[in-house]
Design a protein around this motif. Structure first.
Motif, PDB file in Angstrom:
ATOM      1  N   UNK A  31     -52.231  16.313  35.531  1.00 46.68           N
ATOM      2  CA  UNK A  31     -52.468  17.133  36.719  1.00 46.68           C
ATOM      3  C   UNK A  31     -53.646  16.610  37.511  1.00 46.68           C
ATOM      4  N   UNK A  32     -54.740  16.269  36.794  1.00 49.45           N
ATOM      5  CA  UNK A  32     -55.948  15.765  37.456  1.00 49.45           C
ATOM      6  C   UNK A  32     -55.662  14.434  38.155  1.00 49.45           C
ATOM      7  N   UNK A  33     -54.926  13.566  37.488  1.00 52.17           N
ATOM      8  CA  UNK A  33     -54.581  12.263  38.070  1.00 52.17           C
ATOM      9  C   UNK A  33     -53.736  12.442  39.314  1.00 52.17           C
ATOM     10  N   UNK A  34     -52.805  13.416  39.244  1.00 53.09           N
ATOM     11  CA  UNK A  34     -51.942  13.683  40.391  1.00 53.09           C
ATOM     12  C   UNK A  34     -52.764  14.158  41.580  1.00 53.09           C
ATOM     13  N   UNK A  35     -53.738  15.049  41.290  1.00 47.54           N
ATOM     14  CA  UNK A  35     -54.606  15.553  42.353  1.00 47.54           C
ATOM     15  C   UNK A  35     -55.427  14.439  42.959  1.00 47.54           C
ATOM     16  N   UNK A  86     -65.726  20.945  42.619  1.00 50.85           N
ATOM     17  CA  UNK A  86     -65.053  19.653  42.647  1.00 50.85           C
ATOM     18  C   UNK A  86     -63.813  19.771  43.528  1.00 50.85           C
ATOM     19  N   UNK A  87     -63.579  18.777  44.346  1.00 51.38           N
ATOM     20  CA  UNK A  87     -62.364  18.744  45.171  1.00 51.38           C
ATOM     21  C   UNK A  87     -61.283  18.038  44.368  1.00 51.38           C
ATOM     22  N   UNK A 116     -56.584  21.053  57.076  1.00 49.95           N
ATOM     23  CA  UNK A 116     -56.777  20.546  55.721  1.00 49.95           C
ATOM     24  C   UNK A 116     -56.747  21.702  54.723  1.00 49.95           C
ATOM     25  N   UNK A 117     -56.124  21.458  53.595  1.00 49.17           N
ATOM     26  CA  UNK A 117     -56.134  22.423  52.495  1.00 49.17           C
ATOM     27  C   UNK A 117     -56.773  21.743  51.293  1.00 49.17           C
ATOM     28  N   UNK A 118     -57.963  22.212  50.919  1.00 52.55           N
ATOM     29  CA  UNK A 118     -58.695  21.624  49.803  1.00 52.55           C
ATOM     30  C   UNK A 118     -58.520  22.480  48.563  1.00 52.55           C
ATOM     31  N   UNK A 119     -58.109  21.848  47.472  1.00 53.61           N
ATOM     32  CA  UNK A 119     -58.027  22.529  46.184  1.00 53.61           C
ATOM     33  C   UNK A 119     -59.350  22.305  45.463  1.00 53.61           C
ATOM     34  N   UNK A 120     -60.096  23.385  45.219  1.00 57.47           N
ATOM     35  CA  UNK A 120     -61.441  23.264  44.674  1.00 57.47           C
ATOM     36  C   UNK A 120     -61.599  24.093  43.401  1.00 57.47           C
ATOM     37  N   UNK A 121     -62.529  23.665  42.560  1.00 56.27           N
ATOM     38  CA  UNK A 121     -62.801  24.392  41.314  1.00 56.27           C
ATOM     39  C   UNK A 121     -64.256  24.155  40.916  1.00 56.27           C
ATOM     40  N   UNK A 122     -64.939  25.244  40.509  1.00 58.16           N
ATOM     41  CA  UNK A 122     -66.324  25.080  40.085  1.00 58.16           C
ATOM     42  C   UNK A 122     -66.383  24.744  38.596  1.00 58.16           C
ATOM     43  N   UNK A 173     -65.267  27.269  33.401  1.00 59.80           N
ATOM     44  CA  UNK A 173     -63.897  27.056  32.899  1.00 59.80           C
ATOM     45  C   UNK A 173     -63.004  28.281  33.020  1.00 59.80           C
ATOM     46  N   UNK A 174     -63.608  29.449  33.199  1.00 57.29           N
ATOM     47  CA  UNK A 174     -62.804  30.671  33.315  1.00 57.29           C
ATOM     48  C   UNK A 174     -62.260  30.865  34.732  1.00 57.29           C
ATOM     49  N   UNK A 175     -62.795  30.103  35.679  1.00 60.03           N
ATOM     50  CA  UNK A 175     -62.375  30.251  37.068  1.00 60.03           C
ATOM     51  C   UNK A 175     -61.152  29.385  37.363  1.00 60.03           C
ATOM     52  N   UNK A 176     -60.271  29.925  38.192  1.00 60.95           N
ATOM     53  CA  UNK A 176     -59.068  29.198  38.573  1.00 60.95           C
ATOM     54  C   UNK A 176     -59.341  28.319  39.794  1.00 60.95           C
ATOM     55  N   UNK A 177     -58.386  27.463  40.089  1.00 59.01           N
ATOM     56  CA  UNK A 177     -58.481  26.607  41.270  1.00 59.01           C
ATOM     57  C   UNK A 177     -58.367  27.479  42.529  1.00 59.01           C
TER      58      UNK A 177
END
Length: 284
Positions: free
Chosen positions: A13-17, A77-78, A88-94, A97-101
């Motif tokens: 998933x990370x590689x795809x992103x 992290x983007x 633009x639609x940015x998928x972000x995550x802090x 670990x409990x937080x979703x994208x």
């Protein structure tokens, strides 16, 4: 085995992103800082609340930093980017670990302004083209401190101001609470009058005082009757005794509720530096 499968899925998933992000050109927003804009007296402004900073987004490669008014910085992290024209639609995550994208939507409004998740922000490159206003001392409860600060740095604005005292054509002449401005060189000259002072930053807002007699050939076709209202058309911010920032908003048409003639002769004369107009006090 189940843990291994999850790990493989996560890496995939990370590689795809990362691949999605690397294939998309987002230079229009990358390495940029965006400040939230507030409407103050119907004018786009940077507004600083009491004991807090202005909200902003900073984007640099795979990192996004969101600065709130009081709670400090939040880092994300983007993970991925989608682009559709100027959107633009940015998928972000802090790092929690409990937080979703989460999704951050950025849409370009014009050269200066962007909509970020429905709110208006300005590119920091153009931050000096709009007023910077602090919350009033009454609301902050520090009027005595502000009064002392302003009184210790009094300046006299009376006089003639130009971009270049020797070679500049355009000018504004200030006398007490009125100002005579050359809106269009050798064409339109207007009288303005103060409507409000922002003592915390030594700023003054002006409105059109009356329909000018000297309209020039170009000015005769403007909607002068609709321009006579209490909306500000210009703003001055004092730097020191001999230097000021000048902002021209344009005439406000009370019938159409829109700005007209949004470029004055100072802007035409200042083509090399459209980010800000700095005027110097000149001898008469």
């Amino acid at each position: 085995m189940e843990k291994l499968f999850r790990l493989i899925l996560l890496i995939s998933t990370f590689s795809s992103c990362q691949e999605t992000k690397s294939k998309i050109d987002f230079s229009a927003v990358n390495n940029h800082v965006f400040y939230e804009v507030k409407k103050m007296n119907s004018i786009n402004s940077i507004y600083e609340p009491c004991d807090a900073s202005n909200k902003k987004y900073s984007i640099k490669d795979s990192l996004l930093v969101y600065t709130t008014a009081q709670d400090g910085d939040f880092r994300y992290r983007i993970l991925g980017i989608k682009k559709n024209n100027n959107d633009y639609e940015l998928q972000i995550k802090n790092t929690d670990p409990t937080q979703k994208v989460s999704i951050l939507n950025i849409s370009k409004i014009d050269d200066k302004y962007y909509s970020i998740n429905g709110k208006v922000f300005i590119d920091s490159v153009f931050i000096n083209t709009i007023p910077y206003i602090k919350q009033s001392c009454k609301e902050c409860g520090n009027c005595e401190d502000v009064k002392k600060q302003v009184n210790s740095n009094e300046v006299t604005l009376n006089g003639n101001w130009k971009i270049d005292c020797k070679n500049g054509n355009s000018s504004i002449n200030i006398k007490d609470k009125t100002a005579f401005l050359e809106v269009m060189f050798n064409q339109i000259y207007i009288d303005m009058i103060e409507i409000k002072r922002y003592d915390s930053e030594k700023g003054i807002a002006y409105k059109l005082k009356e329909i000018p007699e000297d309209k020039g050939n170009f000015g005769v076709n403007l909607n002068w009757k609709e321009y006579i209202n209490d909306k500000p058309i210009a703003y001055i911010k004092v730097i020191d005794d001999n230097t000021i920032y000048f902002y021209w908003y344009g005439f406000f048409n009370k019938k159409t509720q829109k700005r007209e003639f949004t470029e004055c002769s100072f802007q035409q004369e200042n083509r090399k530096n459209q980010q800000e107009i700095i005027l110097k006090k000149c001898d008469e």
